[in-house]
Design a protein around this motif. Structure first.
Motif, PDB file in Angstrom:
ATOM      1  N   VAL A 141      -1.507   1.979 -10.029  1.00  0.00           N
ATOM      2  CA  VAL A 141      -1.402   0.864 -10.967  1.00  0.00           C
ATOM      3  C   VAL A 141      -2.176   1.119 -12.261  1.00  0.00           C
ATOM      4  O   VAL A 141      -1.876   0.516 -13.278  1.00  0.00           O
ATOM      5  CB  VAL A 141      -1.837  -0.485 -10.349  1.00  0.00           C
ATOM      6  N   LYS A 142      -3.163   1.996 -12.196  1.00  0.00           N
ATOM      7  CA  LYS A 142      -4.005   2.355 -13.348  1.00  0.00           C
ATOM      8  C   LYS A 142      -4.632   1.112 -13.972  1.00  0.00           C
ATOM      9  O   LYS A 142      -4.508   0.006 -13.456  1.00  0.00           O
ATOM     10  CB  LYS A 142      -3.224   3.189 -14.341  1.00  0.00           C
ATOM     11  N   ALA A 191       3.213  -2.792 -11.303  1.00  0.00           N
ATOM     12  CA  ALA A 191       2.059  -3.654 -11.036  1.00  0.00           C
ATOM     13  C   ALA A 191       2.077  -4.880 -11.945  1.00  0.00           C
ATOM     14  O   ALA A 191       1.757  -5.991 -11.509  1.00  0.00           O
ATOM     15  CB  ALA A 191       0.765  -2.866 -11.226  1.00  0.00           C
ATOM     16  N   LEU A 196      -7.378  -2.619  -4.030  1.00  0.00           N
ATOM     17  CA  LEU A 196      -6.882  -1.867  -5.187  1.00  0.00           C
ATOM     18  C   LEU A 196      -7.493  -0.461  -5.186  1.00  0.00           C
ATOM     19  O   LEU A 196      -7.766   0.107  -6.241  1.00  0.00           O
ATOM     20  CB  LEU A 196      -7.261  -2.600  -6.485  1.00  0.00           C
ATOM     21  N   ASN A 240       0.812  -1.209   0.000  1.00  0.00           N
ATOM     22  CA  ASN A 240       0.000   0.000   0.000  1.00  0.00           C
ATOM     23  C   ASN A 240       0.853   1.270   0.000  1.00  0.00           C
ATOM     24  O   ASN A 240       1.873   1.344   0.685  1.00  0.00           O
ATOM     25  CB  ASN A 240      -0.906   0.007   1.231  1.00  0.00           C
ATOM     26  N   ASP A 294      -3.487   2.517  -3.551  1.00  0.00           N
ATOM     27  CA  ASP A 294      -2.772   3.792  -3.647  1.00  0.00           C
ATOM     28  C   ASP A 294      -1.365   3.621  -4.216  1.00  0.00           C
ATOM     29  O   ASP A 294      -0.392   4.136  -3.677  1.00  0.00           O
ATOM     30  CB  ASP A 294      -2.733   4.478  -2.281  1.00  0.00           C
ATOM     31  N   CYS A 295      -1.269   2.863  -5.308  1.00  0.00           N
ATOM     32  CA  CYS A 295       0.028   2.575  -5.929  1.00  0.00           C
ATOM     33  C   CYS A 295       0.079   3.014  -7.390  1.00  0.00           C
ATOM     34  O   CYS A 295       1.027   2.671  -8.099  1.00  0.00           O
ATOM     35  CB  CYS A 295       0.327   1.083  -5.847  1.00  0.00           C
ATOM     36  N   ASN A 325     -11.417   4.993  -7.294  1.00  0.00           N
ATOM     37  CA  ASN A 325     -10.825   4.887  -8.619  1.00  0.00           C
ATOM     38  C   ASN A 325     -11.578   5.780  -9.601  1.00  0.00           C
ATOM     39  O   ASN A 325     -12.274   6.700  -9.187  1.00  0.00           O
ATOM     40  CB  ASN A 325     -10.797   3.415  -9.064  1.00  0.00           C
ATOM     41  N   ASN A 378      -6.263   3.913  -7.183  1.00  0.00           N
ATOM     42  CA  ASN A 378      -5.224   3.569  -8.141  1.00  0.00           C
ATOM     43  C   ASN A 378      -5.464   4.159  -9.532  1.00  0.00           C
ATOM     44  O   ASN A 378      -4.800   3.753 -10.478  1.00  0.00           O
ATOM     45  CB  ASN A 378      -5.106   2.042  -8.260  1.00  0.00           C
TER      46      ASN A 378
END
Length: 146
Positions: free
Chosen positions: A50-51, A27, A73, A18, A47-48, A104, A76
């Protein structure tokens, strides 16, 4: 390096990454080794950044994680295609009790697609829900890679 550690840790139960800026590229690297983490129960990559590209890779690679109970997830910048793919993959995971996709970029139509992909029987997995969805980004905020 981290992906190699995961690959060689078959007894890993909790992976909490996270709030790390792993981006879609990171990712994807993590996702590609997830099938080797057969004991994984919790995967937190909230909160990484990753889209959608990273979410699609995660969706493809969690299908065999039969012990996965919690997938986070949130926040992101995932758009509806990534959210729908995650939901479809999670709908088939019998042990899953929590799916966090909050914050998201699904938009109203995307939230419907995510809910439909999960199916009525699995809607209770969505915790805390999709109330904090940030909507579809404007063109200048879109899916820019790193």
């Amino acid at each position: 390096a981290l992906a190699d550690c995961i690959k060689h840790s078959p007894n890993l139960k909790i992976l909490n990454l996270n709030d790390n800026i792993m981006t879609p590229r990171g990712a994807i690297a993590i996702a590609e080794v997830l099938p080797s983490a057969t004991m994984l129960e919790v995967l937190n990559i909230g909160d990484c950044l990753v889209k959608s590209k990273g979410a699609l890779a995660v969706a493809e690679n969690i299908k065999g994680l039969t012990k996965l109970k919690e997938l986070i997830l949130s926040y992101n910048e995932i758009q509806s295609d990534g959210g729908e793919a995650i939901a479809k993959a999670c709908a088939k995971l019998g042990a899953l009790t929590t799916l966090d996709l909050d914050g998201n970029h699904f938009g109203d139509d995307g939230k419907t697609k995510v809910s439909d992909a999960l199916g009525v029987a699995k809607l209770s997995l969505l915790k805390p829900g999709l109330d904090n969805d940030e909507g579809i980004p404007s063109d200048d905020e879109g899916e820019a890679e790193e």
